[in-house]
Write a protein that holds these residues in place. Structure first.
Motif, mmCIF file in Angstrom:
data_model
loop_
_atom_site.group_PDB
_atom_site.id
_atom_site.type_symbol
_atom_site.label_atom_id
_atom_site.label_comp_id
_atom_site.label_asym_id
_atom_site.label_seq_id
_atom_site.Cartn_x
_atom_site.Cartn_y
_atom_site.Cartn_z
ATOM 1 N N GLU A 172 -19.285 51.179 57.719
ATOM 2 C CA GLU A 172 -19.669 49.884 58.265
ATOM 3 C C GLU A 172 -18.760 49.446 59.419
ATOM 4 O O GLU A 172 -19.200 48.751 60.340
ATOM 5 C CB GLU A 172 -19.621 48.848 57.133
ATOM 6 C CG GLU A 172 -19.991 47.443 57.553
ATOM 7 C CD GLU A 172 -19.865 46.468 56.409
ATOM 8 O OE1 GLU A 172 -20.191 45.287 56.594
ATOM 9 O OE2 GLU A 172 -19.427 46.890 55.317
ATOM 10 N N THR A 211 -27.337 49.840 56.388
ATOM 11 C CA THR A 211 -28.048 48.809 57.144
ATOM 12 C C THR A 211 -28.921 48.007 56.197
ATOM 13 O O THR A 211 -29.257 48.481 55.108
ATOM 14 C CB THR A 211 -28.908 49.438 58.263
ATOM 15 O OG1 THR A 211 -29.489 48.424 59.041
ATOM 16 C CG2 THR A 211 -30.003 50.320 57.666
ATOM 17 N N LYS A 212 -29.290 46.817 56.618
ATOM 18 C CA LYS A 212 -30.185 45.988 55.813
ATOM 19 C C LYS A 212 -31.633 46.314 56.156
ATOM 20 O O LYS A 212 -31.947 46.653 57.297
ATOM 21 C CB LYS A 212 -29.909 44.504 56.066
ATOM 22 C CG LYS A 212 -28.558 44.041 55.565
ATOM 23 C CD LYS A 212 -28.379 42.541 55.810
ATOM 24 C CE LYS A 212 -27.025 42.070 55.267
ATOM 25 N NZ LYS A 212 -26.829 40.603 55.505
ATOM 26 N N PRO A 213 -32.535 46.200 55.176
ATOM 27 C CA PRO A 213 -33.956 46.461 55.453
ATOM 28 C C PRO A 213 -34.494 45.537 56.552
ATOM 29 O O PRO A 213 -34.182 44.344 56.592
ATOM 30 C CB PRO A 213 -34.628 46.178 54.113
ATOM 31 C CG PRO A 213 -33.553 46.326 53.098
ATOM 32 C CD PRO A 213 -32.299 45.862 53.769
ATOM 33 N N TRP A 224 -35.873 44.596 49.234
ATOM 34 C CA TRP A 224 -34.865 43.910 50.048
ATOM 35 C C TRP A 224 -33.435 44.191 49.609
ATOM 36 O O TRP A 224 -32.486 43.908 50.337
ATOM 37 C CB TRP A 224 -35.100 42.395 49.956
ATOM 38 C CG TRP A 224 -35.073 41.920 48.518
ATOM 39 C CD1 TRP A 224 -36.121 41.811 47.671
ATOM 40 C CD2 TRP A 224 -33.914 41.522 47.776
ATOM 41 N NE1 TRP A 224 -35.718 41.373 46.424
ATOM 42 C CE2 TRP A 224 -34.359 41.181 46.465
ATOM 43 C CE3 TRP A 224 -32.562 41.413 48.074
ATOM 44 C CZ2 TRP A 224 -33.497 40.742 45.477
ATOM 45 C CZ3 TRP A 224 -31.687 40.979 47.088
ATOM 46 C CH2 TRP A 224 -32.155 40.646 45.796
ATOM 47 N N ASP A 225 -33.272 44.746 48.404
ATOM 48 C CA ASP A 225 -31.938 44.856 47.811
ATOM 49 C C ASP A 225 -31.290 46.211 48.114
ATOM 50 O O ASP A 225 -30.715 46.846 47.248
ATOM 51 C CB ASP A 225 -32.055 44.649 46.293
ATOM 52 C CG ASP A 225 -30.680 44.560 45.641
ATOM 53 O OD1 ASP A 225 -29.768 43.994 46.256
ATOM 54 O OD2 ASP A 225 -30.523 45.097 44.532
ATOM 55 N N ARG A 226 -31.385 46.660 49.356
ATOM 56 C CA ARG A 226 -30.782 47.935 49.738
ATOM 57 C C ARG A 226 -29.774 47.717 50.857
ATOM 58 O O ARG A 226 -29.914 46.810 51.672
ATOM 59 C CB ARG A 226 -31.852 48.928 50.205
ATOM 60 C CG ARG A 226 -32.749 49.468 49.117
ATOM 61 C CD ARG A 226 -33.873 50.305 49.690
ATOM 62 N NE ARG A 226 -34.784 49.500 50.506
ATOM 63 C CZ ARG A 226 -35.740 49.996 51.290
ATOM 64 N NH1 ARG A 226 -35.912 51.298 51.361
ATOM 65 N NH2 ARG A 226 -36.530 49.196 51.985
ATOM 66 N N TRP A 227 -28.797 48.601 50.895
ATOM 67 C CA TRP A 227 -27.797 48.581 51.953
ATOM 68 C C TRP A 227 -27.453 50.005 52.381
ATOM 69 O O TRP A 227 -27.297 50.308 53.558
ATOM 70 C CB TRP A 227 -26.550 47.842 51.486
ATOM 71 C CG TRP A 227 -25.370 47.941 52.421
ATOM 72 C CD1 TRP A 227 -24.171 48.545 52.187
ATOM 73 C CD2 TRP A 227 -25.271 47.401 53.748
ATOM 74 N NE1 TRP A 227 -23.324 48.430 53.265
ATOM 75 C CE2 TRP A 227 -23.981 47.723 54.253
ATOM 76 C CE3 TRP A 227 -26.155 46.682 54.563
ATOM 77 C CZ2 TRP A 227 -23.552 47.351 55.524
ATOM 78 C CZ3 TRP A 227 -25.716 46.315 55.831
ATOM 79 C CH2 TRP A 227 -24.441 46.644 56.295
ATOM 80 N N TYR A 263 -32.082 49.845 61.229
ATOM 81 C CA TYR A 263 -33.247 50.173 60.406
ATOM 82 C C TYR A 263 -34.468 50.408 61.293
ATOM 83 O O TYR A 263 -35.271 51.323 61.050
ATOM 84 C CB TYR A 263 -33.499 49.040 59.418
ATOM 85 C CG TYR A 263 -34.800 49.161 58.637
ATOM 86 C CD1 TYR A 263 -34.817 49.756 57.380
ATOM 87 C CD2 TYR A 263 -35.995 48.655 59.155
ATOM 88 C CE1 TYR A 263 -36.008 49.856 56.652
ATOM 89 C CE2 TYR A 263 -37.181 48.754 58.432
ATOM 90 C CZ TYR A 263 -37.179 49.361 57.185
ATOM 91 O OH TYR A 263 -38.350 49.456 56.477
ATOM 92 N N GLU A 289 -33.753 45.208 59.547
ATOM 93 C CA GLU A 289 -32.807 44.659 60.513
ATOM 94 C C GLU A 289 -32.036 45.773 61.219
ATOM 95 O O GLU A 289 -31.822 46.846 60.665
ATOM 96 C CB GLU A 289 -31.805 43.716 59.833
ATOM 97 C CG GLU A 289 -32.413 42.496 59.191
ATOM 98 C CD GLU A 289 -31.358 41.610 58.541
ATOM 99 O OE1 GLU A 289 -30.156 41.813 58.815
ATOM 100 O OE2 GLU A 289 -31.736 40.719 57.755
ATOM 101 N N TYR A 326 -31.693 55.030 51.429
ATOM 102 C CA TYR A 326 -33.067 54.817 51.882
ATOM 103 C C TYR A 326 -33.831 56.135 51.804
ATOM 104 O O TYR A 326 -33.259 57.202 52.051
ATOM 105 C CB TYR A 326 -33.108 54.333 53.333
ATOM 106 C CG TYR A 326 -32.701 52.896 53.537
ATOM 107 C CD1 TYR A 326 -33.653 51.896 53.699
ATOM 108 C CD2 TYR A 326 -31.349 52.538 53.583
ATOM 109 C CE1 TYR A 326 -33.280 50.567 53.907
ATOM 110 C CE2 TYR A 326 -30.962 51.224 53.791
ATOM 111 C CZ TYR A 326 -31.927 50.241 53.945
ATOM 112 O OH TYR A 326 -31.559 48.931 54.147
#
Length: 963
Positions: free
Chosen positions: A811, A843-845, A868-871, A850, A847, A874
């Protein structure tokens, strides 16, 4: 065959010369095999040359097993004559015992036992064919081959005074064992690579093995000429009658090392010494692994890294009272070193590390004290050095047998395959035997034993040598993975070609003992340096040839270098040597962990610098060895008679090395790939794919997690899985490879991904489907850690499907992650085949980056845009029918869940193309589980509370999709 004794002695009715036993045995044995071959070729030629892949004309000569197998009448011919062979065979073993038995010697009894054992096991594999019972056939066959080694070497050692017979035995035995290497090679070419004609070549070597085996026993005809049956020894050789000194000298010259006496006590000493060496390497190699646990969970410097310095305890020997205490109580300190093996009892990771650190400090102190005090005796010192070096060989073999885990490591216990209790008990017995003979040296005269040579240079040489041995040779797969470049296979494989490394290590030990002057020369150092360069700069088989050269040299140099270093100040030589080793270990970590340590960018990605410094350090030791040799005045060089040379003990240590090689071959046979790669739902054309960050295969409680991972992957019915943070081939990770165990146990193909010399945290691919091609990528990373990726093409139900496994940078480096997203998007967009990505994207979904990964450039779609609960993890796809998605909790295995998706492979190219244009609203329409076929559904055992801490979470159930 009437005997001359018939006329001279009353009561003798019949007699014949002993050599006829050998001729009858040889004739019956050859007739058994050759009659079956002739009859088989005459009646069933095309059937017996046929194998599972090819037949005539690609294969045109039958193997032994095919010839003597199940067909009538060749099998009957074989069994008839092999039965007739048994009588002469037992007589041959009995006569050999009578010929060689002497009062007070146990070796003739041991050899006779193996002779009888071989006879019974021969009957086992000949009368129980692979068709009758495959397992028992293999057990008898392996037992027969294993027993052949002590039988042949024992016969060589016990040979009577007959130079001609000894010469023939050495030639035939050499041919027999030399045949095994090409035999294994061509079997692999046939079984694994499916090369046409390879089995025919293998068959010739298999027949040669049979011919040499029988020929070895045929040589006894030259010795049994002394026997006349009525059994009478006509020359008295079988008894302890006085022998001619000239004949004894002739025998000693012919047999070499085999001429020295064998005693059971000395054999046990050698075995105990080597096992104690194994315990040393087991504890030492576990130190970095357990230290690594703490920065791994702290995501940075933890403070526990200071335990790396546990090895510098030999500096304490500079203090005379401590030195005297250690030298006079070596047994106590060697026993204290076993704390490192008992650490598995301590469940708390912190206290377990404390226990291991104490054990490492005690063992370094105790071993150095032993080296120093035994330096006054050449034979005892060489024994200790051989124990130390062969302990590394045993450690590498044990790790191979346990799929790169050492069974007595403190990260192992009964639940994950550890043999800790057994290993600790054997280690205690080994220490008691190792220390039962004390040196007469006080340990305070080490500096007086060798006036020439610099202790500091020896310290540099020892530090570099120890680091090279640990980093490259503590596991047989390390250098194989250095040269691995993906599919199609163009180099060695870890589970098939590890014997090259083991044989090179064994050969190096023998060379170091036999030719210490040669291996310590500058010429040998130059050759080894070239080997190191080839290993560092090249891949595939050519790079591995350099690795084998370096392997042989490192083991060979260990003998003279450690022996000479032991004659100098132990505190300076070994204390400083271990300190240099520690700095090399840190250097070795810094090149890949540069993003997390101070000064890391200075050595970023410089494995070439590590190899250069390692060879320069070893060169310092070589310089000292040559300077010491040149500094000796001719007047001070005393030639010792041959009898005083340290040769007696060598036979026992070489015998232990031979046994270790046999055990390795047994493990290699058990690990030979089964080629049983079957997807879970082939009838439904389903691929179940998963992505998992495995955190270097250490669970939350610092236990090795391979078996727990295996269970979850199997129960989730994964056909393809991407593993991240999977490169364990460094000292701090224990030089392990989790993928070997998972691939072999689950029946999957494996691509390790970018190797340990590529400076990444690792990405690996396991697949039930054949991997047609794979390429490895290092994505742009100008500031942060390197991002590895695998692009592989799978043959999925006859359709080519591309899979990408990828680990993004951390990050803290947004520019790195942006460049990496652009690179990967173009890579995924470069193929129009059905594809899916198993990744760690940070990354956020919906955004930021992504939208580069999921874009028109890549052509990829998110497996579930509403999640939505991924970081990090994927799964993306294109050209496939996505039917399901689930998230399964990790329990305490790692810090990241297992994400799983199910895809159906379209049956035609037209269907594949039509899937690219489907609108997102239609593509992401969810349906209930009962609306999809049973073969598309996820396992039910993870519902609710699940099993062993694994359950469906976030959604609390899988999601299913339809068009």
């Amino acid at each position: 065959m009437a005997s001359k004794y018939k006329d001279k002695e009353a009561g003798v009715l019949f007699s014949f010369n002993g050599r006829w036993v050998s001729w009858l045995h040889t004739g019956a044995a050859y007739m058994a095999f050759l009659s079956a071959l002739i009859v088989g070729i005459s009646l069933h030629y095309h059937k017996i040359v046929q194998n599972e892949w090819f037949g005539y004309p690609e294969e045109w000569f039958p193997s032994v097993s095919a010839t003597i197998g199940d067909r009538f009448p060749e099998r009957s011919f074989f069994m008839l004559f092999i039965a007739l062979t048994s009588g002469p065979r037992f007589a041959l073993v009995g006569l050999w015992y009578l010929l060689t038995a002497k009062p007070g010697q146990s070796m003739p009894k041991v050899v006779a036992y193996f002779g009888i054992f071989r006879t019974f096991t021969c009957g086992g594999w000949t009368y129980v064919t692979s068709t009758d019972n495959h397992d028992w056939h293999d057990i008898f066959m392996i037992s027969y081959l294993v027993a052949t080694i002590p039988w042949m070497f024992g016969c060589l050692a016990l040979s009577p005074v007959n130079a001609k017979a000894i010469k023939y035995r050495k030639y035939v035995a050499g041919a027999f064992f030399g045949t095994i290497i090409p035999l294994v090679y061509f079997f692999i070419q046939h079984k694994v690579h499916r090369v046409p004609g390879a089995y025919t070549t293998y068959a010739f070597f298999e027949w040669a093995l049979v011919l040499f085996d029988v020929a070895f026993d045929a040589v006894t005809a030259l010795d049994f000429d002394t026997f006349e049956l009525v059994v009478k020894d006509t020359k008295g050789i079988s008894k302890s009658a006085p022998r001619s000194p000239s004949l004894e000298k002739e025998k000693d010259k012919a047999t070499g090392v085999f001429s020295t006496a064998f005693t059971l006590s000395e054999a046990l000493d050698a075995a105990a010494d080597v096992y104690h060496g194994f315990a040393f390497w087991s504890v030492l190699t576990s130190l970095g692994l357990t230290v690594w646990y703490f920065p791994l969970w702290h995501m940075g410097i933890s403070g526990y890294e200071a335990f790396v310095m546990s090895t510098i305890s030999p500096f304490l020997l500079a203090i005379r009272p401590i030195r005297t205490l250690v030298v006079r109580n070596q047994r106590i300190f060697h026993l204290l070193s076993l704390a490192g093996l008992s650490a598995y009892i301590v469940t708390d990771p912190v206290y377990r590390l404390f226990t291991i650190g104490f054990g490492v400090s005690m063992q370094c102190l105790a071993w150095v004290a032993t080296f120093s005090t035994d330096a006054t005796s050449e034979s005892r010192l060489e024994s200790r050095v051989l124990a130390f070096v062969l302990g590394l060989l045993m450690s590498s073999i044990a790790k191979f047998a346990w799929h790169t885990n050492n069974p007595i490591w403190p990260i192992m216990h009964a639940d994950n395959g550890g043999w800790n209790g057994t290993g600790l008990a054997l280690a205690a017995l080994a220490v008691l035997r190792f220390t039962r003979r004390r040196s007469t040296s006080s340990g305070n005269d080490g500096d007086r034993q060798s006036k020439s040579g610099s202790p500091a240079l020896y310290a540099l040489g020892f530090g570099g040598l120890l680091f090279a041995l640990h980093s490259l040779l503590s596991d047989t797969s390390t250098m194989i993975l250095w040269v691995w470049e993906g599919y199609p296979v163009r180099g060695p494989l870890s589970n098939i070609h590890a014997y090259y490394t083991i044989f090179a290590m064994t050969g190096g030990v023998v060379l170091g003992v036999a030719r210490p002057g040669l291996v310590s020369s500058w010429s040998a150092f130059g050759v080894a340096s070239v080997g190191a360069a080839v290993l560092t700069l090249y891949s595939n088989w050519f790079g591995f040839y350099g690795a084998l050269v370096l392997t042989t040299y490192l083991l060979a140099l260990s003998i003279p270098l450690i022996s000479s270093a032991s004659k100098k100040s132990p505190a300076l030589t070994f204390g400083l040597g271990f300190l240099i080793y520690n700095f090399m270990v840190l250097f070795h970590v810094w090149v890949v962990a540069y993003a997390f340590v101070p000064g890391g960018p200075l050595v970023r990605e410089h494995t070439d610098w590590i190899m250069t410094v390692t060879m320069l350090l070893i060169g310092c030791g070589v310089f000292n060895l040559n300077a010491s040799r040149d500094g000796q005045r001719p007047s001070k060089i005393v030639k010792r008679p041959a009898a005083s040379l340290p040769a007696r003990h060598r036979k026992h240590y070489f015998g232990v090395a031979s046994v270790l090689n046999v055990l390795f071959l047994c493990a290699a046979f058990m690990r030979f790939p089964s080629n049983d790669y079957k997807p879970y739902h082939a009838d439904s054309r389903v691929i179940t794919a998963g992505i998992w960050t495995i955190h270097f295969s250490l669970d939350n409680d610092m236990w090795s997690s391979e078996r727990r991972m295996r269970d979850l992957i199997k129960e989730a019915e994964l056909d393809v899985v991407g593993l991240l943070e999977s490169d364990l081939q460094r000292i701090i990770m224990g030089n392990r490879d989790t993928t070997q165990y998972l691939a072999e146990d689950l029946g999957m193909y494996v691509d390790y991904g970018p190797g340990p010399n590529k400076h990444t945290w690792g990405a690996a691919l396991l697949s039930k489907f054949p991997i047609i091609n794979s390429t490895h990528h290092l994505l742009p990373s100008p500031v942060g850690e390197l991002a590895p990726a695998i692009h592989a093409t799978l043959d999925v139900y006859g359709t080519l499907v591309d899979v990408f496994v990828f680990h993004s940078g951390q990050e803290e480096d947004p520019e790195d992650r942006r460049l990496q997203s652009e690179y990967l998007a173009k890579l995924m967009g470069s193929t129009d085949r059905p594809s899916f990505l198993l990744s760690y994207l940070v990354t956020k979904p919906l955004e930021g980056n992504y939208n580069t990964y999921v874009s028109s450039i890549s052509g990829m779609h998110d497996v579930d845009p509403t999640d939505w609960d991924r970081w990090c993890e994927y799964i993306l796809f294109k050209g496939l029918q996505r039917v399901g998605y689930a998230r399964i909790s990790r329990s305490t295995i790692t810090d990241t869940e297992l994400q799983v998706a199910k895809f159906v492979v379209p049956e035609s190219a037209d269907k594949t193309k039509s899937l690219f244009g489907v609108e997102d609203e239609v593509r992401n329409r969810r349906v209930s589980e009962h609306e999809v076929p049973e073969g598309w559904r996820f396992p039910a055992l993870f519902r609710g509370e699940g099993v062993r801490g694994h359950r469906y979470h976030v959604f609390d159930e899988p999601r299913y999709f339809a068009y």
